[in-house]
Scaffold this motif. Structure first.
Motif, PDB file in Angstrom:
ATOM      1  N   ILE A   1      68.403  57.512  -1.921  1.00  7.95           N
ATOM      2  CA  ILE A   1      67.448  58.201  -1.051  1.00  7.95           C
ATOM      3  C   ILE A   1      67.948  59.639  -0.907  1.00  7.95           C
ATOM      4  O   ILE A   1      69.104  59.863  -0.546  1.00  7.95           O
ATOM      5  N   PRO A   2      67.101  60.634  -1.198  1.00 14.52           N
ATOM      6  CA  PRO A   2      67.610  61.999  -1.335  1.00 14.52           C
ATOM      7  C   PRO A   2      67.735  62.795  -0.040  1.00 14.52           C
ATOM      8  O   PRO A   2      67.753  64.019  -0.076  1.00 14.52           O
ATOM      9  N   PHE A   3      67.827  62.139   1.108  1.00 15.86           N
ATOM     10  CA  PHE A   3      68.071  62.861   2.347  1.00 15.86           C
ATOM     11  C   PHE A   3      68.660  61.885   3.358  1.00 15.86           C
ATOM     12  O   PHE A   3      68.652  60.665   3.150  1.00 15.86           O
ATOM     13  N   ASP A   4      69.197  62.417   4.443  1.00 14.58           N
ATOM     14  CA  ASP A   4      69.801  61.589   5.482  1.00 14.58           C
ATOM     15  C   ASP A   4      68.687  60.998   6.342  1.00 14.58           C
ATOM     16  O   ASP A   4      68.165  61.656   7.238  1.00 14.58           O
ATOM     17  N   ILE A   5      68.330  59.755   6.066  1.00 12.37           N
ATOM     18  CA  ILE A   5      67.204  59.139   6.778  1.00 12.37           C
ATOM     19  C   ILE A   5      67.552  58.895   8.239  1.00 12.37           C
ATOM     20  O   ILE A   5      66.680  58.729   9.084  1.00 12.37           O
ATOM     21  N   ASN A   6      68.848  58.883   8.568  1.00  9.68           N
ATOM     22  CA  ASN A   6      69.237  58.694   9.963  1.00  9.68           C
ATOM     23  C   ASN A   6      68.822  59.869  10.843  1.00  9.68           C
ATOM     24  O   ASN A   6      68.869  59.773  12.075  1.00  9.68           O
ATOM     25  N   SER A   7      68.432  60.981  10.221  1.00  7.98           N
ATOM     26  CA  SER A   7      67.968  62.126  10.999  1.00  7.98           C
ATOM     27  C   SER A   7      66.511  61.952  11.418  1.00  7.98           C
ATOM     28  O   SER A   7      65.938  62.830  12.055  1.00  7.98           O
ATOM     29  N   GLY A   8      65.915  60.842  11.076  1.00  5.60           N
ATOM     30  CA  GLY A   8      64.535  60.567  11.465  1.00  5.60           C
ATOM     31  C   GLY A   8      63.629  60.455  10.269  1.00  5.60           C
ATOM     32  O   GLY A   8      63.971  60.866   9.163  1.00  5.60           O
ATOM     33  N   GLY A   9      62.454  59.900  10.484  1.00  3.02           N
ATOM     34  CA  GLY A   9      61.482  59.801   9.409  1.00  3.02           C
ATOM     35  C   GLY A   9      61.290  58.385   8.910  1.00  3.02           C
ATOM     36  O   GLY A   9      62.104  57.493   9.145  1.00  3.02           O
ATOM     37  N   THR A  10      60.204  58.185   8.203  1.00  2.00           N
ATOM     38  CA  THR A  10      59.842  56.901   7.621  1.00  2.00           C
ATOM     39  C   THR A  10      59.540  57.098   6.147  1.00  2.00           C
ATOM     40  O   THR A  10      58.814  58.030   5.787  1.00  2.00           O
ATOM     41  N   ILE A  11      60.107  56.238   5.330  1.00  7.20           N
ATOM     42  CA  ILE A  11      59.798  56.257   3.895  1.00  7.20           C
ATOM     43  C   ILE A  11      58.852  55.104   3.619  1.00  7.20           C
ATOM     44  O   ILE A  11      59.092  53.974   4.066  1.00  7.20           O
ATOM     45  N   GLU A  12      57.801  55.373   2.869  1.00  7.35           N
ATOM     46  CA  GLU A  12      56.775  54.349   2.668  1.00  7.35           C
ATOM     47  C   GLU A  12      56.363  54.275   1.203  1.00  7.35           C
ATOM     48  O   GLU A  12      56.232  55.304   0.529  1.00  7.35           O
ATOM     49  N   GLU A  13      56.186  53.063   0.729  1.00  9.41           N
ATOM     50  CA  GLU A  13      55.570  52.856  -0.589  1.00  9.41           C
ATOM     51  C   GLU A  13      54.071  53.070  -0.449  1.00  9.41           C
ATOM     52  O   GLU A  13      53.425  52.439   0.387  1.00  9.41           O
ATOM     53  N   ILE A  14      53.518  53.956  -1.253  1.00 13.67           N
ATOM     54  CA  ILE A  14      52.092  54.261  -1.179  1.00 13.67           C
ATOM     55  C   ILE A  14      51.388  53.670  -2.391  1.00 13.67           C
ATOM     56  O   ILE A  14      51.795  53.914  -3.529  1.00 13.67           O
ATOM     57  N   LYS A  15      50.340  52.936  -2.124  1.00  8.46           N
ATOM     58  CA  LYS A  15      49.512  52.447  -3.214  1.00  8.46           C
ATOM     59  C   LYS A  15      48.425  53.460  -3.528  1.00  8.46           C
ATOM     60  O   LYS A  15      47.813  54.025  -2.630  1.00  8.46           O
ATOM     61  N   THR A  16      48.203  53.705  -4.791  1.00  5.15           N
ATOM     62  CA  THR A  16      47.103  54.581  -5.164  1.00  5.15           C
ATOM     63  C   THR A  16      45.799  53.836  -4.982  1.00  5.15           C
ATOM     64  O   THR A  16      45.766  52.632  -4.720  1.00  5.15           O
ATOM     65  N   LEU A  17      44.719  54.556  -5.139  1.00  2.00           N
ATOM     66  CA  LEU A  17      43.408  53.915  -5.008  1.00  2.00           C
ATOM     67  C   LEU A  17      43.268  52.797  -6.028  1.00  2.00           C
ATOM     68  O   LEU A  17      42.765  51.723  -5.734  1.00  2.00           O
ATOM     69  N   GLY A  18      43.731  53.047  -7.263  1.00  2.01           N
ATOM     70  CA  GLY A  18      43.648  52.013  -8.285  1.00  2.01           C
ATOM     71  C   GLY A  18      44.448  50.788  -7.902  1.00  2.01           C
ATOM     72  O   GLY A  18      44.030  49.656  -8.134  1.00  2.01           O
ATOM     73  N   ALA A  19      45.623  51.013  -7.287  1.00  2.00           N
ATOM     74  CA  ALA A  19      46.448  49.882  -6.886  1.00  2.00           C
ATOM     75  C   ALA A  19      45.771  49.087  -5.790  1.00  2.00           C
ATOM     76  O   ALA A  19      45.879  47.869  -5.731  1.00  2.00           O
TER      77      ALA A  19
END
Length: 554
Positions: free
Chosen positions: A158-176
């Protein structure tokens, strides 16, 4: 009446088997659901409706502190998540909204993630690793192909310190969304950032794979490795941390696309995202126009042709306990990683060039070495010692019996006085090779493909460089250097009448202090093994087919 009774009995004969069938189906579903053996989509449905089914069949759900005394938790305690026994396994649940994040795999002895989000509040689910640890792990990965990427064999932190806040989410495209992901792809979105975050390069991109593009609504940084390209999309007002001098001009000067001149490294800061910088809806509409969430940064992957490739949580690096690895390197650590990678790139370059040189020596026309010492006016050759000595009244201004040359192993060396005289007799400038053949155990020379004015010389060891002209001498990059210098291009250049007549370059040169104005035979430095000699407005000085070297009497 008899007819009605008969019809009623017939109805029961139909209804009872159907009811039994449905009860059996529900019973089998419960059995499979409680043992965790349902297909994934059926399991998702069962997880949502299991409470009602349990009540229907009188199944008590075990929860911590009540009825779980016989099932002791031996898994990993994860700060920010509660562990609950349900679905015949220990699952990790967000205490705020009961979202199931994942479960503890007794068989694997690690955490398995099932949710399509990673929340910064789940502090125990993330672990920081040093850049060296991450780099060593990345080296173990398979070749960077799209097949290995989409199968999860290639992973990045993960390319940043997620402990500083924020949410990472898997996004489905419209096709998905429409086709269950079969005809489309996934990408990663970062949202709900509560403070500024710095995004770092999650791997070391290949040389010249970095690019920068922007439009009115968003900006994109792309980097590649193998057959995969990665995009980081963010709003223009986010700060790009890549130095502008890596691009041809300021990237905000109105151009739409720019290629970097140099690569980044694992851990290099690439952008700073602010909680107030939300990507506009029209920027994400091509991914999925029905997305409800707003994102600060998007992470996507592509094939070289620009076709999207799926990017999911399966591509994130984990530790042995299944926790997600993130990077938040210090400046000192980034500098150390940069140095290590540059040294490794240098070694790889040297090996590649060595192989190229070997191929050239096999295919190029070697400069012929004569087996017989050539006749030179005013000099007499001594077959026993291999030296040339001056005769009386010679044209070189030397006293009789002065050692003025050597011929050994097919190499001809002449003293600076003889070389100066020979150069004066030529109509055009001709240059001797600036090494003393007496220092050379073995030497191979090949013409660089494309003409006789570039020579590759392979020395068996170190060799001293002597000035081949009376003129000006410049060190690497025109600076006044001394001591050992290493790098992709170290050189000594010789100028005559404002023109560069000869350049000697090597991967490593030990420079001796010297005056700018040099004469033939001045000792200027030492080179290591493979050397490239480029001739400018001159040719090689030869006697017959023998190129002339500088012989220095120590």
């Amino acid at each position: 009446m008899a007819k009605a009774a008969k019809s009623k009995r017939s109805g029961f004969r139909i209804v009872i088997p159907i009811a039994c069938f449905f009860i059996a189906i529900i019973g089998i579903t419960v059995l499979l659901g409680e043992t965790g053996n349902l297909p994934e989509k059926a399991k998702q449905w069962y997880d949502k409706t299991s409470q009602e089914i349990r009540k229907m069949f009188g199944i008590e759900e075990a929860s911590e502190g009540a009825g779980t005394e016989s099932k002791k938790f031996t898994g990993l305690e994860i700060e920010g998540l509660n562990h609950v026994w349900q679905n015949n396994r220990w699952e990790y649940v967000d205490p705020n909204d009961s979202l199931v994040a994942g479960f503890w795999s007794e068989k694997e002895g690690k955490y398995e993630h099932t949710a399509n989000v990673l929340r910064g509040e789940w502090l125990g689910l993330f672990v920081s690793q040093s850049l060296n640890e991450v780099e060593n792990q990345l080296k173990k990965d398979e070749e960077w192909t799209i097949e290995n990427w989409e199968s999860g064999k290639i992973k990045i932190p993960i390319p940043f310190d997620i402990n500083s806040g924020g949410t990472i989410e898997e996004i489905k495209t419209l096709g998905a969304v429409l086709f269950g992901g079969k005809l489309s792809y996934r990408c990663i979105g970062i949202r709900d950032i509560t403070s500024k975050i710095v995004v770092f390069a999650p791997f070391s991109p290949e040389t010249n794979s970095l690019s920068f593009g922007w439009s009115d609504s968003g900006t994109s940084i792309a980097m590649g490795k193998g057959s995969i390209s990665f995009d980081f999309d963010f709003k223009n007002t986010c700060q790009c941390l890549i130095p502008n001098n890596m691009f041809p001009g300021n990237p905000y000067n109105g151009s739409e696309y720019a290629d970097a001149n140099h690569p980044l490294f694992l851990g290099s800061p690439i952008l700073e995202a602010d909680q107030n910088d939300i990507l506009p809806k029209n920027y994400t509409r091509l991914i999925n126009p029905f997305l409800k969430e707003q994102y600060q940064v998007l992470m996507l992957s592509y094939l070289p042709e620009g076709e999207p490739a799926s990017f999911s949580f399966g591509n994130f690096l984990r530790d042995e306990k299944g926790r997600f690895v993130y990077i938040n390197p210090s400046k000192i650590e980034r500098e150390e990683m940069k140095k290590n990678i540059e040294e490794e790139m240098e070694r790889e370059t040297v090996e590649a060039e060595k192989q190229t040189l070997e191929e050239k020596f096999e295919t190029s026309s070697l400069i012929e070495k004569s087996e017989t010492a050539p006749v030179i006016d005013g000099l007499e050759f001594d077959t026993e010692t291999g030296f040339y000595f001056t005769r009386e009244n010679n044209v070189y201004g030397l006293t009789k019996d002065t050692k003025a040359g050597v011929f050994r192993n097919g190499l001809l060396g002449l003293s600076p006085e003889v070389i100066k005289f020979l150069q004066q007799q030529e109509e055009s400038l001709k240059i001797p090779l600036p090494f003393n053949p007496e220092e050379i155990d073995d030497l191979k020379m090949a013409e660089e493909e494309g003409g006789p004015y570039a020579l590759i010389i392979r020395l068996s060891g170190d060799a001293t460089v002597f000035s081949p002209i009376i003129g000006l001498c410049y060190d690497s990059w025109g600076e006044r250097l001394w001591g050992t210098q290493k790098g992709s291009y170290q050189a000594l250049s010789f100028d005559l009448e404002g023109k560069t007549v000869l350049t000697i370059s090597s991967k490593e040169i030990k420079y001796y202090p010297h005056k700018e104005k040099v004469v033939i035979g001045d000792k200027l430095g030492e080179v290591k093994q493979d050397v490239l000699i480029e001739l400018g407005f001159c040719e090689l000085l030869k006697i017959g087919n023998n190129p002339v070297f500088i012989m220095i009497n120590e």
